[in-house]
Design a protein around this motif. Sequence first.
Motif, PDB file in Angstrom:
ATOM      1  N   VAL A   7       0.881  -1.266  -0.220  1.00  0.00           N
ATOM      2  CA  VAL A   7       0.108   0.124  -0.079  1.00  0.00           C
ATOM      3  C   VAL A   7       0.931   1.209  -0.089  1.00  0.00           C
ATOM      4  O   VAL A   7       2.077   1.076   0.194  1.00  0.00           O
ATOM      5  N   LEU A   8       0.399   2.280  -0.083  1.00  0.00           N
ATOM      6  CA  LEU A   8       1.075   3.620  -0.060  1.00  0.00           C
ATOM      7  C   LEU A   8       1.303   3.954   1.280  1.00  0.00           C
ATOM      8  O   LEU A   8       0.459   3.692   2.180  1.00  0.00           O
ATOM      9  N   GLY A   9       2.482   4.407   1.676  1.00  0.00           N
ATOM     10  CA  GLY A   9       2.794   4.719   3.070  1.00  0.00           C
ATOM     11  C   GLY A   9       2.995   5.984   3.296  1.00  0.00           C
ATOM     12  O   GLY A   9       2.845   6.957   2.375  1.00  0.00           O
ATOM     13  N   THR A  13      -2.099   5.503   6.085  1.00  0.00           N
ATOM     14  CA  THR A  13      -2.798   6.158   5.002  1.00  0.00           C
ATOM     15  C   THR A  13      -4.265   5.364   4.702  1.00  0.00           C
ATOM     16  O   THR A  13      -4.462   4.385   5.479  1.00  0.00           O
ATOM     17  N   PHE A  14      -5.115   5.744   3.980  1.00  0.00           N
ATOM     18  CA  PHE A  14      -6.506   5.513   3.789  1.00  0.00           C
ATOM     19  C   PHE A  14      -6.369   4.076   2.939  1.00  0.00           C
ATOM     20  O   PHE A  14      -7.257   3.295   3.150  1.00  0.00           O
ATOM     21  N   SER A  15      -5.170   3.992   2.030  1.00  0.00           N
ATOM     22  CA  SER A  15      -5.141   2.887   1.337  1.00  0.00           C
ATOM     23  C   SER A  15      -4.664   1.509   2.397  1.00  0.00           C
ATOM     24  O   SER A  15      -5.133   0.409   2.127  1.00  0.00           O
ATOM     25  N   ASP A  33       4.615   5.520  -3.705  1.00  0.00           N
ATOM     26  CA  ASP A  33       3.374   5.871  -4.979  1.00  0.00           C
ATOM     27  C   ASP A  33       2.714   4.705  -5.272  1.00  0.00           C
ATOM     28  O   ASP A  33       3.178   3.453  -5.150  1.00  0.00           O
ATOM     29  N   PHE A  34       1.828   5.001  -5.901  1.00  0.00           N
ATOM     30  CA  PHE A  34       0.756   3.829  -6.381  1.00  0.00           C
ATOM     31  C   PHE A  34       1.377   2.934  -7.415  1.00  0.00           C
ATOM     32  O   PHE A  34       1.422   1.712  -7.490  1.00  0.00           O
ATOM     33  N   ASP A  35       2.210   3.364  -8.351  1.00  0.00           N
ATOM     34  CA  ASP A  35       2.783   2.806  -9.426  1.00  0.00           C
ATOM     35  C   ASP A  35       4.035   1.865  -8.808  1.00  0.00           C
ATOM     36  O   ASP A  35       4.247   0.895  -9.308  1.00  0.00           O
ATOM     37  N   VAL A  51      -5.015  -0.161  -4.244  1.00  0.00           N
ATOM     38  CA  VAL A  51      -4.424   1.312  -4.467  1.00  0.00           C
ATOM     39  C   VAL A  51      -5.725   1.907  -4.949  1.00  0.00           C
ATOM     40  O   VAL A  51      -6.879   1.177  -5.305  1.00  0.00           O
ATOM     41  N   PRO A  52      -5.743   3.035  -4.921  1.00  0.00           N
ATOM     42  CA  PRO A  52      -7.078   3.917  -4.936  1.00  0.00           C
ATOM     43  C   PRO A  52      -7.402   4.105  -6.579  1.00  0.00           C
ATOM     44  O   PRO A  52      -6.275   4.238  -7.274  1.00  0.00           O
ATOM     45  N   LEU A  53      -8.528   3.843  -6.798  1.00  0.00           N
ATOM     46  CA  LEU A  53      -8.882   3.986  -8.404  1.00  0.00           C
ATOM     47  C   LEU A  53      -9.745   5.139  -8.683  1.00  0.00           C
ATOM     48  O   LEU A  53      -9.416   5.926  -9.840  1.00  0.00           O
ATOM     49  N   GLN A 104      -4.801  14.366  -3.614  1.00  0.00           N
ATOM     50  CA  GLN A 104      -6.371  14.060  -3.603  1.00  0.00           C
ATOM     51  C   GLN A 104      -7.185  14.619  -2.283  1.00  0.00           C
ATOM     52  O   GLN A 104      -8.229  14.722  -2.580  1.00  0.00           O
ATOM     53  N   ALA A 105      -6.625  14.411  -1.258  1.00  0.00           N
ATOM     54  CA  ALA A 105      -7.093  14.835   0.002  1.00  0.00           C
ATOM     55  C   ALA A 105      -7.227  16.220   0.118  1.00  0.00           C
ATOM     56  O   ALA A 105      -8.438  16.806   0.554  1.00  0.00           O
ATOM     57  N   LEU A 106      -6.466  17.193  -0.343  1.00  0.00           N
ATOM     58  CA  LEU A 106      -6.487  18.580  -0.308  1.00  0.00           C
ATOM     59  C   LEU A 106      -7.788  18.916  -1.273  1.00  0.00           C
ATOM     60  O   LEU A 106      -8.553  19.806  -0.811  1.00  0.00           O
TER      61      LEU A 106
HETATM   62  O1  LIG Z   1      -2.732   9.370   1.328  1.00  0.00           O
HETATM   63  C1  LIG Z   1      -3.655   8.431   1.475  1.00  0.00           C
HETATM   64  O2  LIG Z   1      -4.010   8.249   2.703  1.00  0.00           O
HETATM   65  C2  LIG Z   1      -4.182   7.679   0.492  1.00  0.00           C
HETATM   66  O3  LIG Z   1      -4.327   6.129   0.604  1.00  0.00           O
HETATM   67  C3  LIG Z   1      -4.479   8.084  -0.866  1.00  0.00           C
HETATM   68  C4  LIG Z   1      -5.549   8.493  -1.186  1.00  0.00           C
HETATM   69  C5  LIG Z   1      -6.025   8.726  -2.900  1.00  0.00           C
HETATM   70  O4  LIG Z   1      -5.268   8.943  -3.501  1.00  0.00           O
HETATM   71  O5  LIG Z   1      -7.206   8.647  -2.964  1.00  0.00           O
HETATM   72  C6  LIG Z   1      -6.559   7.538  -0.689  1.00  0.00           C
HETATM   73  C7  LIG Z   1      -7.963   7.951  -0.149  1.00  0.00           C
HETATM   74  C8  LIG Z   1      -8.481   9.484  -0.105  1.00  0.00           C
HETATM   75  O6  LIG Z   1      -9.298   9.409  -1.507  1.00  0.00           O
HETATM   76  C9  LIG Z   1      -7.265  10.161  -0.348  1.00  0.00           C
HETATM   77  C10 LIG Z   1      -5.971   9.732  -0.622  1.00  0.00           C
END
Ligand SMILES: O=C(O)C(=O)C[C@]1(C(=O)O)C=C[C@@H](O)C=C1
Length: 272
Positions: A7-9, A13-15, A33-35, A51-53, A104-106
């Motif tokens: 997962v993303l670290g 993380t939400f991942s 990163d996701f890649d 990974v987030p889609l 993405q979060a911002l």
């Molecule tokens: O930064 C994180 O916590 C993530 O897991 C990435 C991520 C994303 O890129 O979508 C996952 C879920 C939320 O939408 C916000 C950030």
Amino acid sequence: MKRKVGVLGPEGTFSEKAARRLMLDSDICYFTDFDEVIAAVERSDLDIGVVPLENSLEGSVGQTLDALLSRDVQIVGEMNLEVRHCLLGRGSPEDVKVILSHPQALAQCRGYLKRRFSGAEQRTTGSTSHAARLAQEFPEMAAIADAEAGERYGLAIIDRNVQDSDENVTRFAVVGRSTPKPTGFDKTSLAIYLERAEAGALWEVLGEFAVRKINLTKIESRPSKMGLGDYYFFIDLEGHVTDPPVEEALARIRKRAAVTKVLGSYPRTASP
Ligand SMILES: O=C(O)C(=O)C[C@]1(C(=O)O)C=C[C@@H](O)C=C1
């Protein structure tokens, strides 16, 4: 042996949250990163990656789509996670000069940040938990992240539920290397590239699904990176790649399209 899940670290993380909900007994490995996550699955360094889609407020996660297209992996599952963001920091709201988070979060908190912190500088980080880890070191910094990341990095919750809508759901892909067997309740994800986009080309592709009553749940275009106005189409449909109507439709489309890549055929979640 426990499964190795990437997962993303860093931690929090939400991942990671999505991965832990899916697989309780696993060894979690963290990537930048996701890649990187998807590349590690491709190299067989991991059993699976999460990974987030796409997100209900911000749309697709481009880096994930690009990696799924270019790498030799398969989507083997999906899961939807409700994303609740907090503003986390060491000081009071008046001390906050810089707000950190994953882009993405911002973006998911754009309205809140404009309303409450229009004077603060926004800086992007590799993940929400990376932002929380940095905010631990500097009192003038605050992070947008999960409440659990706040606990992990010793930050106070300045504000809860700061995402712009309570309908903030991120869809995650579980990425592996082989196609799961059909369950009768599956989804197939495709990437299609029409080299010469003649009039009606996309309509013809979509028609192959329509005549076979195959329901599409998503279609979107993404730049091919070969020139302005040149696109890949990412399509999700209900059904498994081994279902005869899906097989037939794909055989027809393969004659028409320059690229038809099956990104995965996997059990679909009950929620949309
Ligand atoms: O930064 C994180 O916590 C993530 O897991 C990435 C991520 C994303 O890129 O979508 C996952 C879920 C939320 O939408 C916000 C950030």
